[in-house]
Motif scaffolding. Structure first.
Motif, PDB file in Angstrom:
ATOM      1  N   PRO A 178       0.557  -1.271   0.117  1.00 48.45           N
ATOM      2  CA  PRO A 178       0.173   0.090  -0.429  1.00 48.45           C
ATOM      3  C   PRO A 178       1.120   0.965   0.051  1.00 48.45           C
ATOM      4  O   PRO A 178      -0.227   2.358  -0.569  1.00 48.45           O
ATOM      5  N   THR A 179       2.021   1.089   0.376  1.00 46.09           N
ATOM      6  CA  THR A 179       2.802   2.635   0.517  1.00 46.09           C
ATOM      7  C   THR A 179       4.015   2.209  -0.569  1.00 46.09           C
ATOM      8  O   THR A 179       4.318   2.904  -0.243  1.00 46.09           O
ATOM      9  N   ALA A 180       3.634   1.756  -1.886  1.00 49.05           N
ATOM     10  CA  ALA A 180       4.856   1.973  -2.357  1.00 49.05           C
ATOM     11  C   ALA A 180       4.874   3.013  -3.318  1.00 49.05           C
ATOM     12  O   ALA A 180       3.907   4.061  -3.455  1.00 49.05           O
ATOM     13  N   ALA A 181       5.929   3.253  -3.948  1.00 52.29           N
ATOM     14  CA  ALA A 181       6.070   4.146  -4.409  1.00 52.29           C
ATOM     15  C   ALA A 181       5.725   4.868  -5.766  1.00 52.29           C
ATOM     16  O   ALA A 181       4.479   6.008  -6.533  1.00 52.29           O
ATOM     17  N   ILE A 187      -2.143  -1.517  -3.526  1.00 55.10           N
ATOM     18  CA  ILE A 187      -3.892  -1.306  -2.807  1.00 55.10           C
ATOM     19  C   ILE A 187      -3.306  -1.602  -1.658  1.00 55.10           C
ATOM     20  O   ILE A 187      -3.234  -1.972  -0.773  1.00 55.10           O
ATOM     21  N   PRO A 188      -4.359   0.204  -1.602  1.00 52.69           N
ATOM     22  CA  PRO A 188      -4.745   0.085   0.093  1.00 52.69           C
ATOM     23  C   PRO A 188      -5.401  -1.069   1.066  1.00 52.69           C
ATOM     24  O   PRO A 188      -5.667  -2.069   0.527  1.00 52.69           O
ATOM     25  N   GLN A 189      -4.785  -1.169   1.712  1.00 48.04           N
ATOM     26  CA  GLN A 189      -5.080  -1.863   2.854  1.00 48.04           C
ATOM     27  C   GLN A 189      -6.355  -2.949   3.256  1.00 48.04           C
ATOM     28  O   GLN A 189      -6.661  -3.865   3.401  1.00 48.04           O
ATOM     29  N   GLN A 190      -6.702  -1.856   3.872  1.00 43.75           N
ATOM     30  CA  GLN A 190      -8.008  -1.668   3.807  1.00 43.75           C
ATOM     31  C   GLN A 190      -9.264  -2.801   2.535  1.00 43.75           C
ATOM     32  O   GLN A 190      -9.756  -3.384   2.789  1.00 43.75           O
ATOM     33  N   ASP A 191      -8.756  -1.859   1.173  1.00 40.95           N
ATOM     34  CA  ASP A 191      -9.297  -2.602  -0.240  1.00 40.95           C
ATOM     35  C   ASP A 191      -8.904  -3.598   0.188  1.00 40.95           C
ATOM     36  O   ASP A 191      -9.478  -4.907  -1.036  1.00 40.95           O
ATOM     37  N   LYS A 192      -6.944  -4.413   0.440  1.00 47.25           N
ATOM     38  CA  LYS A 192      -7.022  -5.356   0.075  1.00 47.25           C
ATOM     39  C   LYS A 192      -7.278  -6.686   1.200  1.00 47.25           C
ATOM     40  O   LYS A 192      -7.367  -7.338   0.347  1.00 47.25           O
ATOM     41  N   ARG A 193      -7.839  -6.362   1.357  1.00 47.68           N
ATOM     42  CA  ARG A 193      -8.478  -7.550   2.353  1.00 47.68           C
ATOM     43  C   ARG A 193      -9.746  -7.298   1.872  1.00 47.68           C
ATOM     44  O   ARG A 193     -10.524  -8.842   2.513  1.00 47.68           O
ATOM     45  N   ALA A 194     -10.615  -6.551   1.574  1.00 47.89           N
ATOM     46  CA  ALA A 194     -11.624  -6.815   0.841  1.00 47.89           C
ATOM     47  C   ALA A 194     -11.180  -7.695   0.074  1.00 47.89           C
ATOM     48  O   ALA A 194     -12.554  -8.862  -0.351  1.00 47.89           O
ATOM     49  N   THR A 195     -10.515  -6.840  -1.365  1.00 48.53           N
ATOM     50  CA  THR A 195     -10.756  -8.132  -2.527  1.00 48.53           C
ATOM     51  C   THR A 195     -10.214  -9.356  -2.054  1.00 48.53           C
ATOM     52  O   THR A 195     -11.014 -10.641  -2.905  1.00 48.53           O
ATOM     53  N   GLY A 196      -9.294 -10.099  -0.750  1.00 46.72           N
ATOM     54  CA  GLY A 196      -9.147 -10.750  -0.648  1.00 46.72           C
ATOM     55  C   GLY A 196     -10.292 -12.075  -0.090  1.00 46.72           C
ATOM     56  O   GLY A 196     -10.271 -13.353  -0.665  1.00 46.72           O
ATOM     57  N   THR A 197     -10.819 -11.294   0.956  1.00 42.81           N
ATOM     58  CA  THR A 197     -11.974 -12.182   1.157  1.00 42.81           C
ATOM     59  C   THR A 197     -13.673 -12.223   0.325  1.00 42.81           C
ATOM     60  O   THR A 197     -13.775 -13.734  -0.089  1.00 42.81           O
TER      61      THR A 197
END
Length: 302
Positions: A178-181, A187-197
């Motif tokens: 999420p902090t990549a330049a 992918i923002p962390q919360q959206d990353k979790r949502a995508t995985g879920t």
């Protein structure tokens, strides 16, 4: 695959589509309610697939996502349409209209996941190689399946592609920073979790449908006895292959939504998007509003 013939008797003396020529026949009785539809429940349960594919296509069109995403949803709808025709007729040509699009669409979705070049254009070496491999694979499979008409072969290839798709999605999400330049893999962390879920829920739903599909085949004689004990229309709930259609449709919808989100984290800046939920449960993706207005950033194919 064999199905007990006592469960697939023909009630109508004449069948509009002629004799069964498919290499597969299912536990639902053939032509039980109409001479025009071979398997009533197995046929019309595909409307769930077509409906979910249409809704997914509507969302990506509304969000103005690139054509590659709409292509996936159109392919999903094509699978549902092919399956509808197959179960209505039980003809071998219609069986191919069901089975071949399953391979084409699954391999296409996997190919999209391997395209890691920023932007949605295809004018680069990686994209050309992926397209060439995708076309070659599907040509070879189509030819070999035409020669070797064993449905087990189709099922093994399809399952292999689905496992590849799942592992690739896991790889993308695991390596997302999420902090990549750069926007790639960001992918923002919360959206990353949502995508995985969302993707996991889809995979588990798909697997549950596969379980029902197998139980329906293995215990066909028992299920058929239950159907006659219960009587119709209540017995329609015991049509296991129809439930396979319902659960795999929902599972595919969720996995396609998860794949779309994962690839947007590669191809674009995920900050331009957000999740929405129809009726509070069915996920989708839309553009976010910036400064009170919808973002106008173009994502058209270049």
């Amino acid at each position: 695959m064999t199905v007990n013939t006592s469960s697939t008797h023909n009630v109508w003396d004449t069948q509009f589509w002629g004799p069964v020529t498919s290499t597969l026949d299912w536990c639902e009785a053939n032509y039980q309610f109409s001479k025009y539809v071979a398997e009533l429940a197995n046929t019309f349960s595909n409307l769930v697939t077509i409906g979910l594919a249409g809704y997914g296509g509507y969302l990506v069109s509304k969000a103005q996502l690139p054509p590659r995403y709409l292509t996936g949803w159109l392919g999903f709808a094509l699978v549902g349409l092919g399956s509808f025709i197959f179960h209505a007729t039980l003809r071998y040509s219609a069986q191919l209209m069901d089975e071949l699009p399953m391979i084409y669409v699954a391999s296409y979705c996997s190919a999209v996941l391997f395209d890691t070049q920023p932007g949605h254009g295809t004018d680069n070496t990686q994209s050309r190689i992926i397209i060439a491999l995708l076309v070659a694979f599907n040509v070879v499979f189509t030819w070999t399946y035409a020669v070797y008409r064993n449905p087990i072969y189709h099922q093994v290839v399809f399952a292999s592609i689905m496992f590849l798709l799942a592992f690739r999605t896991h790889h993308i999400l695991s390596n997302s920073n999420p902090t990549a330049a750069s926007a790639k893999y960001r992918i923002p962390q919360q959206d990353k979790r949502a995508t995985g879920t969302i993707f996991l829920a889809g995979a588990l739903t798909f697997a549950f449908g596969f379980l029902i599909w197998n139980l329906d085949n293995i215990y066909c004689n028992n299920v058929t006895e239950w159907k006659h004990s219960v009587g119709w229309p209540a017995a329609f709930v015991l049509e296991g292959h129809s439930w396979w259609h319902v659960f795999t449709a929902l599972g595919t919808y969720l996995m396609l939504t998860g794949n779309t989100c994962a690839t947007l984290g590669i191809k674009d800046d995920f900050a331009n998007y957000k999740f929405i939920y129809a009726w509070g449960v069915l996920p989708g993706i839309t553009r976010v509003a910036k400064n009170g207005a919808a973002s106008r950033k173009s994502l058209k194919e270049q």
